[in-house]
Design an enzyme around this catalytic site. Sequence first.
Site, PDB file in Angstrom:
ATOM      1  CD  GLU A  32      29.189  41.642  44.741  1.00  0.00           C
ATOM      2  OE1 GLU A  32      29.415  42.859  44.600  1.00  0.00           O
ATOM      3  OE2 GLU A  32      30.084  40.786  44.700  1.00  0.00           O
ATOM      4  CD  GLU A  71      31.365  35.612  41.953  1.00  0.00           C
ATOM      5  OE1 GLU A  71      32.286  36.225  42.523  1.00  0.00           O
ATOM      6  OE2 GLU A  71      30.382  36.178  41.448  1.00  0.00           O
TER       7      GLU A  71
HETATM    8  C1  XIL Z   1      36.077  40.469  39.773  1.00  0.00           C
HETATM    9  C2  XIL Z   1      37.030  40.013  38.686  1.00  0.00           C
HETATM   10  O1  XIL Z   1      37.547  38.746  39.048  1.00  0.00           O
HETATM   11  C3  XIL Z   1      38.137  41.012  38.499  1.00  0.00           C
HETATM   12  O2  XIL Z   1      38.943  40.647  37.384  1.00  0.00           O
HETATM   13  C4  XIL Z   1      37.556  42.402  38.288  1.00  0.00           C
HETATM   14  O3  XIL Z   1      38.590  43.347  38.246  1.00  0.00           O
HETATM   15  C5  XIL Z   1      36.589  42.765  39.391  1.00  0.00           C
HETATM   16  O4  XIL Z   1      35.604  41.764  39.501  1.00  0.00           O
HETATM   17  N1  XIL Z   1      32.350  39.164  42.962  1.00  0.00           N
HETATM   18  C6  XIL Z   1      31.847  39.148  41.679  1.00  0.00           C
HETATM   19  C7  XIL Z   1      32.777  39.157  40.528  1.00  0.00           C
HETATM   20  O5  XIL Z   1      30.634  38.995  41.496  1.00  0.00           O
HETATM   21  O6  XIL Z   1      32.248  39.820  39.419  1.00  0.00           O
HETATM   22  C8  XIL Z   1      34.103  39.781  40.902  1.00  0.00           C
HETATM   23  O7  XIL Z   1      34.980  39.605  39.798  1.00  0.00           O
HETATM   24  C9  XIL Z   1      34.658  39.143  42.149  1.00  0.00           C
HETATM   25  C10 XIL Z   1      33.726  39.351  43.308  1.00  0.00           C
END
Ligand code: XIL
Length: 388
Positions: A178, A295
């Site tokens: 990101e 994701e």
């Molecule tokens: C999220 C997790 O799912 C949560 O449990 C945590 O509190 C915050 O992070 N993009 C990403 C992930 O790259 O690392 C994130 O994961 C969700 C969005």
Amino acid sequence: MLPRQINRRQLLLFGLGAVTGATTVALGQWFRQRRRWLDVGDRTFPIVGQQSLRERAAAKGLLYGAAISYDEITEDAEFVEQLVRECQILTPENELKWSRLRPSPTTYEFAVADEMVAFAQERQMQVRGHALVWHRSLPDWFAETATPDNAEALMREHIETVATRYAGVVHSWDVVNEAILPEHDQPNGMRQTPWLELLGEGFIDLAFRMAREADPQALLFYNDFNLDFAIRQDERKRRAVLALLERLVAQGTPIDGLGIQGHLSGRQVPFFDAEVMRGFLRDVASLGLKIMITEIDVIDKDWPADLATRDRLVAAAYEDYLSVVLEEPAVIGVVSWGLSDRYTWLSSFHPRDDGLPVRPLPLDDTLQPKLAWNAIARAFDHAPPRRL
Ligand code: XIL
């Protein structure tokens, strides 16, 4: 003076009128497109055979897996059974992030991460490493400790220590997560982050070089979100990410792929455009990069409460998206951000206003497959094979 003032006001009113007019047209289109899409009617998602998602993906030379957390695999045997059946690759959801691994600037805490990696290895599953450099999940000490003078050394030590520890085991690392957000109005669409402030844009290239040195076998990914829809925000993001990838490849940064997070927001799903997505994937692939959906989940917050309707919408979002994405030969796998609605970050990050549980993942909260499971299965079944 007076006529001039009147003119100005008239001009302003005219301008406002024009803007409102244009917005009305756009809104009209928006509502029509949304209504058309939301009308999934009795769309069904029939599947053939009994194979798991893992097997269906593998039949095409693809990987399927899910993000999981430590508690889920240590405390829920029923869940583990499904995980092993469905997944070939696992991503520790938080356990490889700085905040979990770095209690202090000089110490590491690997017990939990080690156990998760061992869990995967014992079951012949692969592991995605997530994430070496990210602006979030930094420990509290980071802000007080990092300076422009020591930031590179801090990053180097972290990447060396973490990526070396799991070298040969991790299938792919999200090396940088990101780093682009055009809304921040920085040069090259960079997101305003501590890493950017400390090291400038070159932090991205640096991180990849460090990761390659520490683990020459892992595939190294740049990972980001908002890359999916034919809306202005995503259009800007795709352009900036593509330009970043072009710069990295041109300067010889050791990068292997783009991770597309694929958090599909229900509001934006009606604006999925197959041609736009295909074009973007083709552009990325033409740089010699691989692509993974890293994701995926479907944010059902804005969709009807009715379960049958909602599950159909979620399934349609998965199938429409994945069937297009999997046509691109550079795409090597799909990871969903969780496997079952029993455990999803969306319960706290994007809860529904009506308080009903969210249903973003392939299995429901009793671990039964939903239409979303069928949709993903169908996308794998229809995907062109990778190896012949
Ligand atoms: C999220 C997790 O799912 C949560 O449990 C945590 O509190 C915050 O992070 N993009 C990403 C992930 O790259 O690392 C994130 O994961 C969700 C969005």
